[in-house]
Design an enzyme around this catalytic site. Structure first.
Site, PDB file in Angstrom:
ATOM      1  N   SER A   1     -18.370   7.086   5.549  1.00 56.86           N
ATOM      2  CA  SER A   1     -19.612   6.221   5.270  1.00 56.86           C
ATOM      3  C   SER A   1     -20.922   6.491   5.775  1.00 56.86           C
ATOM      4  O   SER A   1     -21.873   5.885   5.175  1.00 56.86           O
ATOM      5  CB  SER A   1     -19.085   4.687   5.706  1.00 56.86           C
ATOM      6  OG  SER A   1     -18.956   4.628   7.035  1.00 56.86           O
TER       7      SER A   1
ATOM      8  N   ARG B   1       0.829  -1.417   0.099  1.00 56.54           N
ATOM      9  CA  ARG B   1      -0.100   0.023   0.053  1.00 56.54           C
ATOM     10  C   ARG B   1       0.984   1.301  -0.113  1.00 56.54           C
ATOM     11  O   ARG B   1       0.452   2.311  -0.573  1.00 56.54           O
ATOM     12  CB  ARG B   1      -0.619   0.000   1.115  1.00 56.54           C
ATOM     13  CG  ARG B   1      -1.936   1.231   1.426  1.00 56.54           C
ATOM     14  CD  ARG B   1      -2.869   1.121   2.530  1.00 56.54           C
ATOM     15  NE  ARG B   1      -3.723   1.931   2.581  1.00 56.54           N
ATOM     16  CZ  ARG B   1      -5.091   1.848   2.104  1.00 56.54           C
ATOM     17  NH1 ARG B   1      -5.409   0.871   1.623  1.00 56.54           N
ATOM     18  NH2 ARG B   1      -5.895   2.926   2.193  1.00 56.54           N
TER      19      ARG B   1
ATOM     20  N   LYS C   1     -18.852  15.035   4.521  1.00 57.57           N
ATOM     21  CA  LYS C   1     -17.430  15.085   5.027  1.00 57.57           C
ATOM     22  C   LYS C   1     -16.443  15.194   3.843  1.00 57.57           C
ATOM     23  O   LYS C   1     -16.483  14.543   3.043  1.00 57.57           O
ATOM     24  CB  LYS C   1     -17.410  13.922   5.672  1.00 57.57           C
ATOM     25  CG  LYS C   1     -17.812  13.656   7.134  1.00 57.57           C
ATOM     26  CD  LYS C   1     -17.728  14.812   8.306  1.00 57.57           C
ATOM     27  CE  LYS C   1     -16.247  14.976   8.652  1.00 57.57           C
ATOM     28  NZ  LYS C   1     -15.966  13.714   9.711  1.00 57.57           N
ATOM     29  N   ARG C   2     -15.411  16.152   4.198  1.00 58.41           N
ATOM     30  CA  ARG C   2     -14.382  16.116   3.033  1.00 58.41           C
ATOM     31  C   ARG C   2     -13.099  16.152   4.351  1.00 58.41           C
ATOM     32  O   ARG C   2     -12.729  17.233   4.698  1.00 58.41           O
ATOM     33  CB  ARG C   2     -14.347  17.348   2.437  1.00 58.41           C
ATOM     34  CG  ARG C   2     -15.526  17.575   1.406  1.00 58.41           C
ATOM     35  CD  ARG C   2     -15.638  18.976   0.956  1.00 58.41           C
ATOM     36  NE  ARG C   2     -14.622  19.349   0.334  1.00 58.41           N
ATOM     37  CZ  ARG C   2     -14.316  19.703  -1.300  1.00 58.41           C
ATOM     38  NH1 ARG C   2     -15.494  19.101  -1.765  1.00 58.41           N
ATOM     39  NH2 ARG C   2     -13.425  20.222  -1.734  1.00 58.41           N
TER      40      ARG C   2
ATOM     41  N   HIS D   1      22.508 -20.045   5.770  1.00 56.67           N
ATOM     42  CA  HIS D   1      23.376 -18.913   5.875  1.00 56.67           C
ATOM     43  C   HIS D   1      23.150 -18.372   4.432  1.00 56.67           C
ATOM     44  O   HIS D   1      23.342 -19.092   3.532  1.00 56.67           O
ATOM     45  CB  HIS D   1      24.971 -19.381   5.855  1.00 56.67           C
ATOM     46  CG  HIS D   1      25.797 -18.083   5.978  1.00 56.67           C
ATOM     47  ND1 HIS D   1      26.167 -17.507   4.796  1.00 56.67           N
ATOM     48  CD2 HIS D   1      26.727 -17.949   7.041  1.00 56.67           C
ATOM     49  CE1 HIS D   1      27.067 -16.510   5.150  1.00 56.67           C
ATOM     50  NE2 HIS D   1      27.587 -16.999   6.774  1.00 56.67           N
TER      51      HIS D   1
ATOM     52  N   THR E   1      -0.286  31.938  16.779  1.00 61.74           N
ATOM     53  CA  THR E   1       0.564  31.481  17.821  1.00 61.74           C
ATOM     54  C   THR E   1      -0.102  30.973  18.802  1.00 61.74           C
ATOM     55  O   THR E   1      -0.834  31.555  19.404  1.00 61.74           O
ATOM     56  CB  THR E   1       1.674  32.593  18.378  1.00 61.74           C
ATOM     57  OG1 THR E   1       0.855  33.782  18.892  1.00 61.74           O
ATOM     58  CG2 THR E   1       2.438  33.397  16.918  1.00 61.74           C
ATOM     59  N   HIS E   2       0.396  29.675  19.283  1.00 57.26           N
ATOM     60  CA  HIS E   2      -0.407  28.961  20.414  1.00 57.26           C
ATOM     61  C   HIS E   2      -1.789  28.665  19.714  1.00 57.26           C
ATOM     62  O   HIS E   2      -2.643  28.340  20.498  1.00 57.26           O
ATOM     63  CB  HIS E   2      -0.604  29.797  21.708  1.00 57.26           C
ATOM     64  CG  HIS E   2       0.748  29.963  22.158  1.00 57.26           C
ATOM     65  ND1 HIS E   2       1.493  29.296  23.086  1.00 57.26           N
ATOM     66  CD2 HIS E   2       1.427  31.555  22.013  1.00 57.26           C
ATOM     67  CE1 HIS E   2       2.549  29.958  23.346  1.00 57.26           C
ATOM     68  NE2 HIS E   2       2.483  31.255  22.815  1.00 57.26           N
TER      69      HIS E   2
ATOM     70  N   GLU F   1      -3.237  13.262   7.204  1.00 60.79           N
ATOM     71  CA  GLU F   1      -3.168  12.521   8.125  1.00 60.79           C
ATOM     72  C   GLU F   1      -2.447  11.204   8.220  1.00 60.79           C
ATOM     73  O   GLU F   1      -1.657  10.666   9.087  1.00 60.79           O
ATOM     74  CB  GLU F   1      -4.565  12.076   8.674  1.00 60.79           C
ATOM     75  CG  GLU F   1      -5.574  13.143   9.092  1.00 60.79           C
ATOM     76  CD  GLU F   1      -6.879  12.725   9.484  1.00 60.79           C
ATOM     77  OE1 GLU F   1      -7.629  13.518  10.226  1.00 60.79           O
ATOM     78  OE2 GLU F   1      -7.456  11.985   8.967  1.00 60.79           O
TER      79      GLU F   1
ATOM     80  N   THR G   1      35.006 -12.174   2.862  1.00 56.79           N
ATOM     81  CA  THR G   1      34.032 -12.614   4.111  1.00 56.79           C
ATOM     82  C   THR G   1      32.723 -11.969   3.595  1.00 56.79           C
ATOM     83  O   THR G   1      32.330 -11.165   2.777  1.00 56.79           O
ATOM     84  CB  THR G   1      34.508 -12.288   5.446  1.00 56.79           C
ATOM     85  OG1 THR G   1      33.483 -12.824   6.526  1.00 56.79           O
ATOM     86  CG2 THR G   1      34.109 -10.430   5.517  1.00 56.79           C
TER      87      THR G   1
END
Length: 433
Positions: free
Chosen positions: A265, A4, A270-271, A68, A142-143, A277, A95
């Protein structure tokens, strides 16, 4: 890494087939270089080059018995060479880790070229969009609280500048891992000589390490994975900002949402910022891998294999994810939906409270003490905040202020263009470097 999150080229680089091909490349380079020194018959070196081959299935079959992987590999290659006089010179003086670490550098070199291209591509997209929104005003926070005016272009320019630092760091880390090591079981050149190692590495486009044990020292790998972790943190930073800007009550920018895309669903409206994320989530994996890379630095004496099993996971996964996240972030920025009108509306939503600092300075310039000016401005600002008043209108009613600042000066105190007068200078400072 699961399919994925794996783009085809990085997946190919870390496939078993390519790993063993890199091992064979090292073996062929070694036999050819040693032939030039007279240590291996040239005819044998040529046969190894021309007939050396393998199948992953046969290597796995032999490894299941001998336990091995390098012995399984050399046995398989020797079977394909089918000439005992030639195959006895395969792996001569080496080696296992001489081959494994040097070949791993070839894989990392391939992966690094693709990651570098991704860094450059994202940087160029950030630069392009920064210029596009160079003078688009947005409230600086800020904050999480409204502070003073900025521009959306400056936000993008900041990310571009950080990506340039990531590029510098990445180039250094990748170059530090462009090394080979063929100095034997404890790094003493017990069977070959330093000049042999140098010749083999030169054929492979690698640099010989100055000193090694049986392994290339893992501080190099720790620095490389750490650099990827810093890079991932920048991408996380970008994604986190976009997630905030996309919140319903902010809605200053949002991810591209295709016509057929579904956000929930249960809730058709919703968008969601799913790409941002995902970037934030997967960045955590690379940062976690950096801790493992740190722990791989300390090995027992001249070598143990506690690092080996972990690297089979963290090197492919970290490079694959870095490539994936760079592509995702570049696409995110390229298609980002930006809403300047909403930015301006939010900037003006506090009725001018964000200009309290400029008003403070103007009053101090007029002759009022800073302490008195701060107390006066803060008092009216808190009252406007508490009672949902228009700060600039309330200020215009205060004799202590209007007696010092003319209507023109008062208007200028609330002009965001005044505070954004140096945007061009900042762009020049960043882009002219």
């Amino acid at each position: 890494m699961i399919a994925r999150y794996t783009r085809p080229e990085l997946g190919r680089i870390w496939s078993d087939a390519n790993k063993y091909q890199c091992w064979l490349t090292v073996e062929v380079a070694a036999s050819q270089a040693l032939a030039k020194f007279g240590l291996v018959p040239q005819s044998a070196a040529d046969t190894i080059r021309d007939k050396g081959a393998f199948t992953v299935d046969r290597i796995n079959e032999i490894e299941a018995e001998v336990r091995h992987d390098v012995i399984a590999f050399t046995t398989t290659v020797a079977e394909h060479i089918a000439d005992p006089e030639a195959s006895r010179w395969l792996h001569y003086g080496l080696t296992s880790t001489d081959v494994v670490d040097t070949a791993q550098s070839l894989q990392l070199k391939e992966a690094s070229a693709i990651i570098r291209a991704g860094i450059v591509a994202l940087s160029e997209t950030l630069k392009k969009r920064a210029i596009e929104f160079k003078h688009t005003p947005i409230i600086g926070r800020t904050h999480g609280i409204h502070a003073e005016p900025s521009t959306f272009g400056l936000k993008l320019l900041l990310w571009y500048s950080e990506m340039q630092r990531n590029l510098t760091r990445f180039d250094a880390a990748a170059e530090d891992l462009r090394v080979g090591k063929l100095s034997g079981a404890v790094g003493t050149f017990g069977h070959l000589k330093p000049e042999h190692e140098e010749a083999i590495c030169n054929q492979l486009g690698l640099k010989p390490v100055a000193i090694a044990t049986q392994v290339v020292q893992r501080d190099r790998h720790a620095a490389y994975i750490s650099t990827l972790a810093v890079l991932a943190s920048t991408l996380d930073k970008i994604a986190t900002e976009i997630r905030h800007l996309q919140r319903t009550e902010v809605r200053e920018a949002e991810e591209f949402f295709s016509e057929k895309q579904k956000g929930s669903s249960a809730m058709p409206h919703k968008r969601n910022p799913i790409t941002s994320e995902q970037i934030s989530g997967l960045a955590r994996v690379i940062r976690a891998n950096a801790q493992i890379a740190f722990e791989n630095v300390a090995l027992w004496h001249e070598r143990d294999i506690s690092h080996s099993s972990a690297e089979r996971v963290i090197l492919p996964d970290s490079t694959i994810l870095a490539d994936y996240l760079l592509a995702k972030t570049e696409n995110l920025i390229a298609k980002l939906l930006v809403y300047p009108a909403r930015m301006l509306k939010n900037l003006e939503s506090t009725g001018g409270l964000i200009f309290s600092g400029q008003l403070l300075l103007d009053l101090a310039e007029s002759g009022m003490s800073r302490e008195d000016a701060y107390r006066l401005v803060q008092g009216h600002a808190m009252n406007s905040w508490k009672n949902d008043l228009i700060f600039r209108d309330e200020i215009a009613k205060v004799p202590e202020i209007t007696s010092r600042l003319s209507p023109e000066k008062l208007a200028r105190a609330f002009d965001y263009n005044r505070q954004l007068a140096n945007v061009d200078a900042i762009f020049a400072r960043v882009l002219d470097q």
